[in-house]
Design a protein around this motif. Sequence first.
Motif, PDB file in Angstrom:
ATOM      1  N   SER A 249       0.831  -1.200   0.000  1.00  0.00           N
ATOM      2  CA  SER A 249       0.000   0.000   0.000  1.00  0.00           C
ATOM      3  C   SER A 249       0.872   1.259   0.000  1.00  0.00           C
ATOM      4  CB  SER A 249      -0.922   0.006   1.217  1.00  0.00           C
ATOM      5  OG  SER A 249      -0.167  -0.050   2.411  1.00  0.00           O
ATOM      6  N   GLN A 252       2.235   1.739  -3.489  1.00  0.00           N
ATOM      7  CA  GLN A 252       1.214   2.234  -4.403  1.00  0.00           C
ATOM      8  C   GLN A 252       0.957   3.716  -4.199  1.00  0.00           C
ATOM      9  OE1 GLN A 252      -2.144  -0.289  -3.741  1.00  0.00           O
ATOM     10  NE2 GLN A 252      -1.249  -2.052  -4.763  1.00  0.00           N
ATOM     11  N   ILE A 253       0.959   4.161  -2.955  1.00  0.00           N
ATOM     12  CA  ILE A 253       0.747   5.582  -2.664  1.00  0.00           C
ATOM     13  C   ILE A 253       1.875   6.423  -3.254  1.00  0.00           C
ATOM     14  CG2 ILE A 253       0.686   7.288  -0.807  1.00  0.00           C
ATOM     15  CD1 ILE A 253      -0.773   5.196   0.895  1.00  0.00           C
ATOM     16  N   LYS A 254       3.115   5.907  -3.120  1.00  0.00           N
ATOM     17  CA  LYS A 254       4.261   6.628  -3.667  1.00  0.00           C
ATOM     18  C   LYS A 254       4.159   6.757  -5.184  1.00  0.00           C
ATOM     19  CE  LYS A 254       9.306   6.520  -3.828  1.00  0.00           C
ATOM     20  NZ  LYS A 254      10.537   5.774  -3.434  1.00  0.00           N
ATOM     21  N   THR A 256       1.451   6.639  -7.019  1.00  0.00           N
ATOM     22  CA  THR A 256       0.328   7.529  -7.353  1.00  0.00           C
ATOM     23  C   THR A 256       0.728   8.989  -7.214  1.00  0.00           C
ATOM     24  OG1 THR A 256      -1.257   5.857  -6.597  1.00  0.00           O
ATOM     25  CG2 THR A 256      -2.065   8.111  -6.788  1.00  0.00           C
ATOM     26  N   ASN A 257       1.443   9.306  -6.132  1.00  0.00           N
ATOM     27  CA  ASN A 257       1.888  10.691  -5.925  1.00  0.00           C
ATOM     28  C   ASN A 257       2.835  11.147  -7.042  1.00  0.00           C
ATOM     29  OD1 ASN A 257       0.391  10.915  -3.584  1.00  0.00           O
ATOM     30  ND2 ASN A 257       2.090  10.295  -2.258  1.00  0.00           N
TER      31      ASN A 257
END
Length: 291
Positions: A249, A252-254, A256-257
């Motif tokens: 997770s 994935q956040i990295k 997306t950013n």
Amino acid sequence: MTGWIKLERSMIEGPIWGSPLTLRLFLLLSCRAVQKDFIYVEEVKVHRGQYLRSYSWLADDLQYVDNGNLRIPSKSTIKASVDRLKKYGYISTEETPRGTLFTLLGSEGDFSLPENGRTAEESQTDELDTNAVQKEECKKGREGKEEESGRAGEESSFKPDMQNKIEKVTEAFLKLRNSGFYLTPKELCAIEKICEEEVGVDTLLSWMETIDSDYRKRNGDDTIRSFTYYEKALQKKIRNRAERQPSSSASQIKETNEFLAKLEMWKREGEKRLANGTKRVKPTFKPVWNR
């Protein structure tokens, strides 16, 4: 096995005194009965004053030497002694998938097993004081999980795969400890907490063997007596693994950013070109309708 048991003096005048095998069987059950609250043997819950054993294993337990020859009583002979003890109110029995559950009976239906040379009242008082907090903690933990999952009740029921995981970890601990089958409520609660972690049972068992090996090297081949030691060591290994392996997770956040940052950059470049009056690039192909 530690501690002692107390017997009535009138036993030498009782109905089983004249039957050596029956008397030895009663003494065996008395000495090996669970001394505290309860333990789990596979899926069978064995309470205080109870002993779980098959008749084939009892035959080995009751073997003796007579004139240099090893004598092993037959199952039918042991069964007759068990029936005699039941007849005179010494024990009761219950058949389980793992063997026969023997319950020792006293004059009032409860068998007293003082521990370590202490009286029954002292042992019972200490047991209530020691286990009350542990049981309350386990109960609160179960109630919290039941509220989160929308289930009500005081006892938590585990899924088959979780129950299997708990049984394997319990068996591994008892095998590594190699000293009796009794588990305190605190140890049972610790086993449940470890098994709730998202770690495979094979990994847990492998870690337990490593922890046991390291402990033996430092303590002269002595074994770990309580599972609470394993719980702390296993929790440390779980934390270390989580630090070495970032969660999916977070990754994935990295990503997306980073993608959003690129979009923002492209947007600003487009706005800048429009502000500067950049001409639109004409297509290099000819439309089909002009042919």
